[in-house]
Design a protein around this motif. Sequence first.
Motif, PDB file in Angstrom:
ATOM      1  N   ALA A 183      -1.151 -47.341 -11.873  1.00 59.13           N
ATOM      2  CA  ALA A 183      -0.599 -48.622 -12.310  1.00 59.13           C
ATOM      3  C   ALA A 183       0.875 -48.694 -11.948  1.00 59.13           C
ATOM      4  O   ALA A 183       1.393 -49.748 -11.580  1.00 59.13           O
ATOM      5  CB  ALA A 183      -0.795 -48.799 -13.815  1.00 59.13           C
ATOM      6  N   SER A 184       1.556 -47.570 -12.044  1.00 57.43           N
ATOM      7  CA  SER A 184       2.895 -47.367 -11.493  1.00 57.43           C
ATOM      8  C   SER A 184       3.207 -45.894 -11.671  1.00 57.43           C
ATOM      9  O   SER A 184       2.458 -45.159 -12.326  1.00 57.43           O
ATOM     10  CB  SER A 184       3.955 -48.220 -12.195  1.00 57.43           C
ATOM     11  N   HIS A 185       4.312 -45.459 -11.076  1.00 56.11           N
ATOM     12  CA  HIS A 185       4.768 -44.090 -11.284  1.00 56.11           C
ATOM     13  C   HIS A 185       6.043 -44.056 -12.124  1.00 56.11           C
ATOM     14  O   HIS A 185       6.816 -43.094 -12.056  1.00 56.11           O
ATOM     15  CB  HIS A 185       4.982 -43.394  -9.939  1.00 56.11           C
ATOM     16  N   LEU A 186       6.250 -45.100 -12.930  1.00 52.70           N
ATOM     17  CA  LEU A 186       7.361 -45.099 -13.875  1.00 52.70           C
ATOM     18  C   LEU A 186       7.070 -44.084 -14.971  1.00 52.70           C
ATOM     19  O   LEU A 186       5.988 -44.088 -15.562  1.00 52.70           O
ATOM     20  CB  LEU A 186       7.535 -46.478 -14.506  1.00 52.70           C
ATOM     21  N   ARG A 187       8.037 -43.230 -15.250  1.00 54.15           N
ATOM     22  CA  ARG A 187       7.858 -42.155 -16.210  1.00 54.15           C
ATOM     23  C   ARG A 187       8.956 -42.196 -17.268  1.00 54.15           C
ATOM     24  O   ARG A 187       9.999 -42.827 -17.057  1.00 54.15           O
ATOM     25  CB  ARG A 187       7.925 -40.801 -15.490  1.00 54.15           C
ATOM     26  N   THR A 255       8.400 -34.397 -19.922  1.00 52.97           N
ATOM     27  CA  THR A 255       8.686 -35.835 -20.003  1.00 52.97           C
ATOM     28  C   THR A 255       8.509 -36.531 -18.660  1.00 52.97           C
ATOM     29  O   THR A 255       8.252 -37.733 -18.618  1.00 52.97           O
ATOM     30  CB  THR A 255      10.107 -36.092 -20.530  1.00 52.97           C
ATOM     31  N   ASP A 256       8.641 -35.801 -17.562  1.00 53.74           N
ATOM     32  CA  ASP A 256       8.416 -36.429 -16.255  1.00 53.74           C
ATOM     33  C   ASP A 256       6.940 -36.660 -15.988  1.00 53.74           C
ATOM     34  O   ASP A 256       6.588 -37.341 -15.017  1.00 53.74           O
ATOM     35  CB  ASP A 256       9.030 -35.580 -15.133  1.00 53.74           C
ATOM     36  N   ASN A 257       6.078 -36.119 -16.849  1.00 52.34           N
ATOM     37  CA  ASN A 257       4.638 -36.329 -16.708  1.00 52.34           C
ATOM     38  C   ASN A 257       4.095 -37.294 -17.761  1.00 52.34           C
ATOM     39  O   ASN A 257       2.897 -37.303 -18.053  1.00 52.34           O
ATOM     40  CB  ASN A 257       3.889 -34.996 -16.819  1.00 52.34           C
ATOM     41  N   VAL A 258       4.984 -38.108 -18.331  1.00 51.28           N
ATOM     42  CA  VAL A 258       4.583 -39.115 -19.308  1.00 51.28           C
ATOM     43  C   VAL A 258       4.756 -40.489 -18.670  1.00 51.28           C
ATOM     44  O   VAL A 258       5.874 -40.929 -18.398  1.00 51.28           O
ATOM     45  CB  VAL A 258       5.417 -39.030 -20.601  1.00 51.28           C
ATOM     46  N   SER A 259       3.651 -41.156 -18.418  1.00 56.83           N
ATOM     47  CA  SER A 259       3.662 -42.439 -17.720  1.00 56.83           C
ATOM     48  C   SER A 259       3.968 -43.582 -18.678  1.00 56.83           C
ATOM     49  O   SER A 259       3.391 -43.669 -19.763  1.00 56.83           O
ATOM     50  CB  SER A 259       2.311 -42.674 -17.042  1.00 56.83           C
ATOM     51  N   ILE A 260       4.852 -44.477 -18.280  1.00 56.35           N
ATOM     52  CA  ILE A 260       5.186 -45.648 -19.077  1.00 56.35           C
ATOM     53  C   ILE A 260       3.968 -46.555 -19.242  1.00 56.35           C
ATOM     54  O   ILE A 260       3.781 -47.200 -20.272  1.00 56.35           O
ATOM     55  CB  ILE A 260       6.357 -46.433 -18.429  1.00 56.35           C
ATOM     56  N   SER A 261       3.104 -46.586 -18.253  1.00 51.54           N
ATOM     57  CA  SER A 261       1.925 -47.457 -18.290  1.00 51.54           C
ATOM     58  C   SER A 261       0.859 -46.967 -19.269  1.00 51.54           C
ATOM     59  O   SER A 261      -0.061 -47.708 -19.602  1.00 51.54           O
ATOM     60  CB  SER A 261       1.308 -47.564 -16.894  1.00 51.54           C
ATOM     61  N   GLY A 262       0.956 -45.711 -19.706  1.00 51.24           N
ATOM     62  CA  GLY A 262      -0.056 -45.158 -20.606  1.00 51.24           C
ATOM     63  C   GLY A 262      -1.213 -44.494 -19.900  1.00 51.24           C
ATOM     64  O   GLY A 262      -2.265 -44.262 -20.500  1.00 51.24           O
ATOM     65  N   GLU A 263      -1.030 -44.156 -18.625  1.00 45.40           N
ATOM     66  CA  GLU A 263      -2.054 -43.442 -17.874  1.00 45.40           C
ATOM     67  C   GLU A 263      -1.807 -41.943 -17.925  1.00 45.40           C
ATOM     68  O   GLU A 263      -0.663 -41.495 -18.015  1.00 45.40           O
ATOM     69  CB  GLU A 263      -2.061 -43.889 -16.404  1.00 45.40           C
ATOM     70  N   THR A 264      -2.870 -41.159 -17.820  1.00 46.06           N
ATOM     71  CA  THR A 264      -2.740 -39.731 -17.611  1.00 46.06           C
ATOM     72  C   THR A 264      -2.247 -39.518 -16.181  1.00 46.06           C
ATOM     73  O   THR A 264      -2.795 -40.089 -15.242  1.00 46.06           O
ATOM     74  CB  THR A 264      -4.086 -39.023 -17.787  1.00 46.06           C
TER      75      THR A 264
END
Length: 491
Positions: A183-187, A255-264
């Motif tokens: 969905a995006s790579h915003l983290r 924290t760099d593996n936490v997606s803003i979009s809520g995806e794994t």
Amino acid sequence: MEERKIILKTGWNFNNSYANLPELFFERQSLTHVDSPKLIILNDHLTAYLGLNVQALQSSDGVAVLAGNQMPKGALPLSQAYAGHQFGHFTMLGDGRALLLGEQITPKDERVDIQLKGSGRTPYSRGGDGRATLGSMLREYIISEAMYALGIPTTRSLAVVTTGEPVFRETKLPGAVLTRVAASHLRVGTFQYAAEWGTVEELRALADYALKRHFSDGDGAENRYLCLLQEVIKRQAALIAKWQLVGFIHGVMNTDNVSISGETIDYGPCAFMDNYDPATVFSSIDRQGRYAYGNQPYIAGWNLARFAETLLPLLHDNKEKATQLAENAIAEFTQLYHSNWLSGMRTKLGIFNEEPEDEILIENLLNMMQKYDADYTNTFRALTFDKFSDMTLFDTESFTIWHKKWQERLYRQEESKDCSIELMKSSNPEIIPRNHRVEEALYAAEKNGDYSVMKKLLDVLSNPYAHSNEQAGYTALPEKSTCPYRTFCGT
């Protein structure tokens, strides 16, 4: 007669909004050529969803794009900058081995990132080679697609291409490139990077972009940045609950593996739990158990607190008021997570309504499962079909007592027993990507060039709630071993 070459249109439809952010957030990137790319697997269903042509992607030109040898029309390759707390320690990061080709607009007018993982060095590689091994990319393909089939928000895998070039880790391994769709790579780490090295206006630009891309309803909120924080918290609470409900262990919840979009996102040393134990850890680098199964909800809250810290300059001009707003929002996470988890556990037990004693019923079952070393997935499968064998748990007096209380609980609701069974069938998967089955598939692929084992595994994992005869053989546990199962980052 002269042979005519048929030119197939692939269907790329790029619109690259991330490139409109301040240049702080990315580096423009050229492609890095590989010697002899070969398509190993292509996700036909995902290809269709993206509006792409399967035959075109399978062609030499299509494979060249998936390998990073050829730029598709409309692409704007770049590597993204971000930071992160890795095992609690803050550091500068960024796409060290990934390339964002661009954002594909699907036939349903949805925007998704198309990223090449293992595509070569970038300005953020920090001394690494920017490449990936075949085994780690196939692992991400298998697990991410299994997660999708389980109904868990996740990045997805479009294709894996071998590069024809070796990658040197502890030994020489075959190299590969994964095409990842997100969905995006915003983290959370993207916001940490902006807060640490950017200006407030650059942070604001990132927050506005995240709102527009993922939470457009927040534009009209009284405090739009508080809305952003609250929505990310809600999505993470729902996501982590879904992980826990199927026994998934991410392995590296930095924290760099936490997606803003809520995806794994970022499947490195991930795995699924067999025998129920909250202390279960698979990652070879998690020596203290920071990211153990039972710790995942707490770590998620910690990560979200780091996200809230980055937004303080946007939440309110007064720092004390901004801090209070952030603390109040973060305080909601525990209850949101618990509500999602408890609701999911009720469905796993066929319970439709709510009673105060439900949580005790659930906790008693989990405690027995841990005490008697019961398999997590197979226990709930046995409860679903009322077939109790092959587990010490089911022969105990404590389980007999618990089972009687559970049946009494089901009788107290309006829905019939058949309705409860159907609810349980749709909530308890027949199969998960068992660790030994994943390793079996990876071994056949890496050592023997045999991809049939993986493709069969992917086929049975594609509908985990089917409860079919074909899946029965994949429910068995591995043979007992004196060595604990370990997974690795693959970087």
